[in-house]
Design a protein around this motif. Structure first.
Motif, PDB file in Angstrom:
ATOM      1  N   THR A 143      -5.739   9.606   8.876  1.00 37.19           N
ATOM      2  CA  THR A 143      -6.735   9.835   9.914  1.00 37.19           C
ATOM      3  C   THR A 143      -5.967   9.999  11.100  1.00 37.19           C
ATOM      4  O   THR A 143      -6.688  11.074  11.865  1.00 37.19           O
ATOM      5  CB  THR A 143      -7.432   8.218   9.900  1.00 37.19           C
ATOM      6  OG1 THR A 143      -8.125   8.192   8.446  1.00 37.19           O
ATOM      7  CG2 THR A 143      -8.781   8.681  10.942  1.00 37.19           C
ATOM      8  N   GLU A 146       0.054   4.393   0.004  1.00 35.31           N
ATOM      9  CA  GLU A 146      -0.690   5.696   0.632  1.00 35.31           C
ATOM     10  C   GLU A 146      -0.403   5.756   2.093  1.00 35.31           C
ATOM     11  O   GLU A 146      -0.349   4.622   2.957  1.00 35.31           O
ATOM     12  CB  GLU A 146      -2.170   5.477   0.415  1.00 35.31           C
ATOM     13  CG  GLU A 146      -2.569   5.550  -1.191  1.00 35.31           C
ATOM     14  CD  GLU A 146      -4.080   4.977  -1.428  1.00 35.31           C
ATOM     15  OE1 GLU A 146      -4.504   4.782  -0.250  1.00 35.31           O
ATOM     16  OE2 GLU A 146      -4.327   4.981  -2.496  1.00 35.31           O
ATOM     17  N   ASN A 155      -1.659   6.799   5.719  1.00 31.28           N
ATOM     18  CA  ASN A 155      -3.161   6.735   6.242  1.00 31.28           C
ATOM     19  C   ASN A 155      -2.966   8.187   7.230  1.00 31.28           C
ATOM     20  O   ASN A 155      -2.305   8.217   8.107  1.00 31.28           O
ATOM     21  CB  ASN A 155      -3.092   5.663   7.519  1.00 31.28           C
ATOM     22  CG  ASN A 155      -4.459   5.609   8.080  1.00 31.28           C
ATOM     23  OD1 ASN A 155      -5.403   6.412   7.691  1.00 31.28           O
ATOM     24  ND2 ASN A 155      -4.664   4.549   8.812  1.00 31.28           N
ATOM     25  N   GLN A 179       0.852  -1.295  -0.040  1.00 28.86           N
ATOM     26  CA  GLN A 179       0.077  -0.029  -0.175  1.00 28.86           C
ATOM     27  C   GLN A 179       0.914   1.136  -0.045  1.00 28.86           C
ATOM     28  O   GLN A 179       1.610   1.449   0.857  1.00 28.86           O
ATOM     29  CB  GLN A 179      -1.041  -0.025   1.322  1.00 28.86           C
ATOM     30  CG  GLN A 179      -1.958   1.007   1.316  1.00 28.86           C
ATOM     31  CD  GLN A 179      -2.536   1.095   2.536  1.00 28.86           C
ATOM     32  OE1 GLN A 179      -2.386   0.270   3.273  1.00 28.86           O
ATOM     33  NE2 GLN A 179      -3.543   2.018   2.552  1.00 28.86           N
TER      34      GLN A 179
END
Length: 140
Positions: free
Chosen positions: A21, A17, A19, A15
């Motif tokens: 959040t 990207e 995170n 992955q």
């Protein structure tokens, strides 16, 4: 950081990207902290105060209350006092310290002119620091 895909192949897909959040959560918390703390840290008038070598004054143990009752009699603390003896009583209560603040209380029914006459007696006695005492108004 790698994670498995639900298709069932054994290859690991990476992955690429980040995170964000948790980053957004931290930034919102910091924003709230700064919004609350910023008004507390501001000063309206910047002043560079000089240092003092004077010793700190002790806090006033018991304030001196002068009360004007509804019948226009005076009480100094808890003791009833005549207007003619007010200066002597104040000098005794304050140790003749004319810089000490006198807390003036008056009954609601006392006329403004009568309250001013008591304040004139205080001024003539040399007590210029007078604080008017009132009750806090209850929230409607």
């Amino acid at each position: 950081m790698a994670m498995r895909t639900p298709e069932g192949d054994d290859g690991l897909d990476e992955q690429h990207e980040i995170n964000v959040t948790p980053f957004i959560d931290v930034m919102l918390v910091l924003l709230i902290i700064f919004m609350v703390a910023a008004p507390l840290a501001t000063v309206d008038v910047p002043v560079d105060l000089p240092a003092s070598t004077a010793q700190a004054q002790p806090a006033q143990d018991e304030p001196v209350y002068l009360t004007v009752n509804a019948d226009l009699s005076l009480n100094l603390g808890e003791q009833r006092i005549e207007r003619s003896a007010l200066q002597t009583g104040l000098d005794t209560a304050t140790g003749a310290d004319h810089e000490q603040r006198i807390f003036l209380r008056a009954d609601r029914s006392v006329a403004y002119g009568e309250l001013m006459s008591v304040m004139n007696v205080l001024r003539d006695a040399g007590y210029l620091k007078v604080a008017l005492v009132a009750q806090e108004q209850a929230e409607p």
